[in-house]
Design a protein around this motif. Structure first.
Motif, PDB file in Angstrom:
ATOM      1  N   THR A  32      31.276  34.594  39.532  1.00 43.32           N
ATOM      2  CA  THR A  32      32.020  34.283  40.752  1.00 43.32           C
ATOM      3  C   THR A  32      31.238  33.298  41.615  1.00 43.32           C
ATOM      4  OG1 THR A  32      32.970  36.512  40.740  1.00 43.32           O
ATOM      5  CG2 THR A  32      33.140  35.266  42.784  1.00 43.32           C
ATOM      6  N   TRP A  35      31.320  29.812  40.026  1.00 45.87           N
ATOM      7  CA  TRP A  35      32.614  29.151  40.224  1.00 45.87           C
ATOM      8  C   TRP A  35      32.725  28.592  41.642  1.00 45.87           C
ATOM      9  CZ3 TRP A  35      37.731  32.165  41.247  1.00 45.87           C
ATOM     10  CH2 TRP A  35      38.791  31.259  41.380  1.00 45.87           C
ATOM     11  N   PRO A  55      37.039  35.726  47.908  1.00 44.27           N
ATOM     12  CA  PRO A  55      36.960  36.180  46.510  1.00 44.27           C
ATOM     13  C   PRO A  55      35.623  36.812  46.174  1.00 44.27           C
ATOM     14  CG  PRO A  55      36.949  33.777  46.633  1.00 44.27           C
ATOM     15  CD  PRO A  55      37.307  34.273  47.988  1.00 44.27           C
ATOM     16  N   CYS A 199      42.698  40.994  41.803  1.00 44.41           N
ATOM     17  CA  CYS A 199      41.733  39.907  41.615  1.00 44.41           C
ATOM     18  C   CYS A 199      42.234  38.893  40.586  1.00 44.41           C
ATOM     19  CB  CYS A 199      40.386  40.473  41.189  1.00 44.41           C
ATOM     20  SG  CYS A 199      39.458  41.279  42.504  1.00 44.41           S
ATOM     21  N   ILE A 203      42.831  34.966  41.298  1.00 49.38           N
ATOM     22  CA  ILE A 203      42.217  33.876  40.546  1.00 49.38           C
ATOM     23  C   ILE A 203      43.280  32.884  40.103  1.00 49.38           C
ATOM     24  CG2 ILE A 203      41.052  33.308  38.380  1.00 49.38           C
ATOM     25  CD1 ILE A 203      39.520  35.968  38.675  1.00 49.38           C
ATOM     26  N   THR A 204      44.373  33.388  39.547  1.00 55.99           N
ATOM     27  CA  THR A 204      45.448  32.504  39.089  1.00 55.99           C
ATOM     28  C   THR A 204      46.051  31.716  40.248  1.00 55.99           C
ATOM     29  OG1 THR A 204      45.979  34.050  37.304  1.00 55.99           O
ATOM     30  CG2 THR A 204      47.650  32.422  37.877  1.00 55.99           C
ATOM     31  N   ALA A 225      36.966  30.089  35.437  1.00 56.33           N
ATOM     32  CA  ALA A 225      37.740  31.091  36.171  1.00 56.33           C
ATOM     33  C   ALA A 225      38.436  32.050  35.211  1.00 56.33           C
ATOM     34  CB  ALA A 225      38.763  30.401  37.074  1.00 56.33           C
ATOM     35  N   GLY A 229      38.083  36.181  34.744  1.00 53.95           N
ATOM     36  CA  GLY A 229      39.160  37.143  34.565  1.00 53.95           C
ATOM     37  C   GLY A 229      38.922  38.068  33.384  1.00 53.95           C
TER      38      GLY A 229
END
Length: 276
Positions: A32, A35, A55, A199, A203-204, A225, A229
Motif C-alpha cells: 500500500t 503504491w 487507503p 477495500c 482500490i478498483t 494495485a 487486492g
C-alpha cells in the motif's frame, strides 16, 4: 500448572499459519505504501495528498489490526482470559481509531484548502467526507464502495461497543453472554470479510478515477494495485482458516471453568435454602 508438567504448546500448524498471516499483513502495508508513494505522490497531512491517508489507514486499521484482533484468542491460548479480552478490545479500538482518521483524511484530501472552510473540514471528522463532496459538487454515497465502507464502519463500531458491554465490563449475566456470543463471533468474521470487500471496491474505484484510460493496458500502477487486492484476499483467507479450525480454538483454563460454574451457580442456581 502442576510441578514438573511440560509447558503448554500450540496445536500443530497454528504457529505457522499465524506467522504467514503476519507476513502477509506486513506485505500488505508495504505494498500500500509503495503504491501511494510511487504512483499517487505519497502521503502528507496538510496538502491534497491527505486523501492518500485514507487507503493507508483502512488497510492498517480495518484489515491488518482487525485481523490480528480476531487472532488474539488463537495466539494467546494459555494466558488469563481477562488479559486476552482486554487485548482483543484494545486492538479493535485501535483499528476503529485509525479508521476514523482515515475517513477524516479521506474527506479532507478531496476538499483540501485553506481558511475557515478548511478548518471546518478539520473539525468535522467523518462528516468531512460529505463536506468535501458538497464543496466540489460530488454526490454523496453514490458508489458501492461508499455504501459498503460506511456500513462496515458503523456496524464495526456497534460490534465493538456491544462486545465491551457484554464481555469486558461486568453486568451481563452468564446466560445472556452465552446467547449473544454466537452472534458476536459471526459478525466479527462477517465484518472482517466486509472490510476486505470494501477495500477491494475502493482500490478498483481509485484506479478507475485515476488511470481509467490505461488500466486495461496492464500499466505498472494497475498491476501493483491488483497485487494489493490479491494480498488482501490472501490475508483474509489465512485469518479465516485459522478462525474456523475447531481444534485451534482457545481451550478454557481450569480456573476459568471453576469460576464460570461458581458464577452460574450464584446467578442462576437455587438459593442455599433450596427454594426456586
Amino acid at each position: 500448572a502442576m510441578d514438573g508438567a511440560p509447558p503448554p504448546t500450540s496445536p500443530t500448524g497454528l504457529s505457522a499459519y499465524v506467522a504467514v498471516s503476519q507476513l502477509l499483513g506486513l506485505t500488505l502495508l508495504a505494498t500500500t505504501g509503495a503504491w501511494l508513494g510511487r504512483y499517487r505522490g505519497g502521503v502528507a497531512w496538510h496538502s491534497p495528498l491527505q486523501f492518500n491517508v485514507h487507503p493507508l489507514c483502512m488497510v492498517l486499521g480495518m484489515v491488518f489490526l482487525q485481523g490480528d484482533a480476531l487472532l488474539v484468542y488463537r495466539v494467546f491460548r494459555h494466558e488469563a482470559k481477562r488479559s486476552t479480552k482486554v487485548l482483543h478490545a484494545l486492538l479493535h479500538g485501535l483499528a476503529l481509531a485509525i479508521a476514523l482518521v482515515g475517513e477524516r483524511q479521506g474527506g479532507m484530501g478531496r476538499g483540501a484548502g485553506s481558511g475557515p472552510h478548511s478548518n471546518q473540514l478539520l473539525s468535522a471528522g467523518i462528516a468531512a467526507v460529505f463536506e468535501s463532496h458538497r464543496a466540489k459538487g460530488i454526490p454523496d454515497m453514490y458508489s458501492l464502495h461508499s455504501w459498503c465502507g460506511m456500513a462496515t464502519f458503523v456496524l464495526y463500531l456497534l460490534q465493538w461497543l456491544l462486545g465491551c458491554g457484554f464481555f469486558l465490563f461486568p453486568g451481563a449475566s452468564s446466560s445472556l453472554r452465552g446467547r449473544y456470543k454466537p452472534q458476536h463471533v459471526f459478525f466479527g468474521i462477517a465484518l472482517f470479510a466486509l472490510s476486505i470487500a470494501s477495500c477491494l471496491l475502493g482500490i478498483t474505484e481509485m484506479l478507475l478515477f485515476n488511470i481509467r484510460d490505461s488500466y486495461s493496458q496492464f500499466v505498472p500502477e494497475g498491476v501493483l494495485a491488483n497485487t494489493l487486492g490479491v494480498l488482501l484476499l490472501a490475508f483474509g483467507l489465512v485469518v479465516g482458516y485459522v478462525l474456523t479450525r475447531d481444534e485451534w480454538k482457545r481451550p478454557p483454563l481450569a480456573e476459568e471453568l471453576a469460576l464460570s460454574m461458581d458464577f452460574k451457580t450464584l446467578t442462576e442456581g437455587e438459593s442455599p435454602g433450596g427454594s426456586s
